[in-house]
Write a protein that holds these residues in place. Sequence first.
Motif, PDB file in Angstrom:
ATOM      1  N   UNK A  23      -2.953   5.200   3.516  1.00 20.31           N
ATOM      2  CA  UNK A  23      -1.655   4.377   3.542  1.00 20.31           C
ATOM      3  C   UNK A  23      -1.625   3.634   2.258  1.00 20.31           C
ATOM      4  N   UNK A  24      -2.920   2.978   1.912  1.00 19.78           N
ATOM      5  CA  UNK A  24      -2.802   2.064   0.819  1.00 19.78           C
ATOM      6  C   UNK A  24      -2.418   2.964  -0.606  1.00 19.78           C
ATOM      7  N   UNK A  25      -2.585   4.157  -0.494  1.00 17.04           N
ATOM      8  CA  UNK A  25      -2.367   4.947  -1.691  1.00 17.04           C
ATOM      9  C   UNK A  25      -0.759   5.266  -1.761  1.00 17.04           C
ATOM     10  N   UNK A  73       3.040  -4.755  -1.760  1.00 20.10           N
ATOM     11  CA  UNK A  73       1.933  -4.261  -2.467  1.00 20.10           C
ATOM     12  C   UNK A  73       1.977  -4.744  -3.967  1.00 20.10           C
ATOM     13  N   UNK A  74       3.295  -4.652  -4.441  1.00 12.75           N
ATOM     14  CA  UNK A  74       3.345  -4.766  -5.913  1.00 12.75           C
ATOM     15  C   UNK A  74       3.298  -6.447  -6.070  1.00 12.75           C
ATOM     16  N   UNK A  75       3.719  -7.140  -5.080  1.00  8.08           N
ATOM     17  CA  UNK A  75       3.669  -8.683  -5.356  1.00  8.08           C
ATOM     18  C   UNK A  75       2.382  -9.128  -5.092  1.00  8.08           C
ATOM     19  N   UNK A  84      -4.052  -1.889  -6.799  1.00  5.77           N
ATOM     20  CA  UNK A  84      -4.984  -2.825  -6.111  1.00  5.77           C
ATOM     21  C   UNK A  84      -4.218  -3.331  -5.023  1.00  5.77           C
ATOM     22  N   UNK A  85      -3.043  -3.895  -5.042  1.00  6.93           N
ATOM     23  CA  UNK A  85      -2.304  -4.425  -4.032  1.00  6.93           C
ATOM     24  C   UNK A  85      -1.789  -3.463  -3.116  1.00  6.93           C
ATOM     25  N   UNK A  86      -1.605  -2.228  -3.236  1.00  5.09           N
ATOM     26  CA  UNK A  86      -1.370  -1.196  -2.425  1.00  5.09           C
ATOM     27  C   UNK A  86      -2.632  -0.797  -1.609  1.00  5.09           C
TER      28      UNK A  86
END
Lengths: 323, 292
Positions: free
Chosen positions: B15-17, B229-231, B243-245
């Motif tokens: 999911x993070x990817x 994630x971007x924030x 990294x955020x994702x």
Amino acid sequence: MSPLARDRLLLLTMGAMIFSIPLVMRNPYYLNVLNIVALNVLVVAGLTLLIGYAGQISLGHGGFYAMGAYISALLAIHLGWNPWITTGIAMALTGMIALIIGIPTLRLRGHYLVMATLGFNLIVYILLIQLDDITGGPSGLSRIPYYTIGTWGFTTDLRCYWLVWFFALLGLFLAFNLVHSRMGRALMAIRESEVAASCLGIETWRCKTEVFIVSALMASLAGSLYAHYMSFISPKTFDIFYSIEVVAMVIVGGIGSLWGALLGSAFLTPLPYLLHFFEEYKDLIYGAIFMGVLIFLPQGLAGGLVKLYQKRRLMSQLKKVQE
Amino acid sequence: MNQNLAQFIFSGTTTGAIYALIALGFCIVENSMKIVNFAQGDFLTLGGMFMFSMLYALHLSILPAIVLSVLAVALIGAAMERFALRLAKSKETVVLVFITIGASIFIRGGIKLIWGKSPKSLPYFSGAHPIDLLGARILPQSLWVIGGTIAVFLALHHFFHHTKQGKAMKAVAYDPKAAALMGINVEAMMMLSLALAGGVGAVAGILIIPITTMTFDMGVMLGLKGFAAAVLGGYGDVMGAVIGGLLLGLLESLGAGLISSTYKDVIAFVVLLLVLFLRPRGILGKEEWERV
């Protein structure tokens, strides 16, 4: 005439017009739409102070709207307290939460502020759905008591029309007072440059937090009015789309103008109802109108009207000179 | 317990990817126009839907279907710049951002009209047989997702740091006037960035449609997660987006597995807010100095 006196006079005229509408039109369906417009005016006026005057964006006011509705409704249903009192309690609690959230959040800027406020709204929304023992979950709360004065209840759309528009106009009146005060000028200074404002001795974080709380209080009041007027609430009303919609009303109306709050709500609130006629094309058309207004009327409807007026005056003056 | 943990970490990474891939799309537009493009999630939906039609309506084989779907969404992204953002009379950030929200509503309306409300699905690219890895079972499709994200990340990293075009794009974001004086075609750069964002969004949609199936409004929530994630990573930073994702995906999966699955989103967003309160510009973001 001073700007404040001019705005008050205009507000008085507007109020007279608004309160004479039910004399000619009593269709409950249209009145219902107009009542929702009034509630949005209240929320959007608060947001105009925050976005247009202080220059801080929030996509989380749906959360405060929800708190006003749920806190007041729950207290009135379970403890049987008078809705007027529960509305006040809801405002006090929402104001406190706005203070706690506002202090760390308003340090953020730009996209980060957008995300933080959006995150707050999402958290509130998920809690409304998941804490179903208290909030009733996705199906919401029903049979919320109406407002009453003695034995006379605000039970119909027409009766509530007077109520919600009274508060909407009162909200606008107070907002105009604020804008034309020392506080309003401080906010505008912050919008132009935070550094310059603090160099002039303005406590920027304090001003920002105060106006954030004021806007949260207005959203909370609107939420309580909504709950006791509709007598039914469910989380769907308070999702992030609501927050996006009200900020869109601020922009479409005209970012730096409280009149824009009135115009933006009056324009965008009925739009989905009107577009119902187009059935499956309605989202497409809504999106296109939404984009179109922002692209071609960047100062919003209020700015557009002012420009039109100035242009006309210029033209007539030109004619006089020519003659 | 250990096995479970490995499972949570793998599913969180998948999911993070996906979040990282969406965050990369946000990142591209930030690096040319300095705005949040809220239509990014809908680019993803479009990608999946085009892929579905290319395979089942036009009966193309996989590779040309992927290429055509990516190109189609890239074209839509470019059109959004040319016919909406460029025409805007005010270049204020709030106005431009809300134009992208309008575009998002418009695109979603279009998707509902063309593909309907029913969910669309595709078979896995390389079989549904799970692979055992460190005691956890992972779908081969997860590897496709992770591989795709790595490939897009490397390509974008190269683009922004080592090519003239990429540096020109960042120059446009930094100061459009100065960039124009240096001979950069500002409008072309902005159009290119939206086309790229569309292409990246399409890739994400194509990779995940076999796992999640696709509905017309899928992009809303995924877009928000990508934005978060971007924030979290530091808005506009390519490395930060990844990294955020990953962090957001792992937080959700570990939160769901170890604490409570109903509150996984709440946990993720609370942590996001706490990180922002401590680091107001995200994990990799640097404090910007304001010149007065």
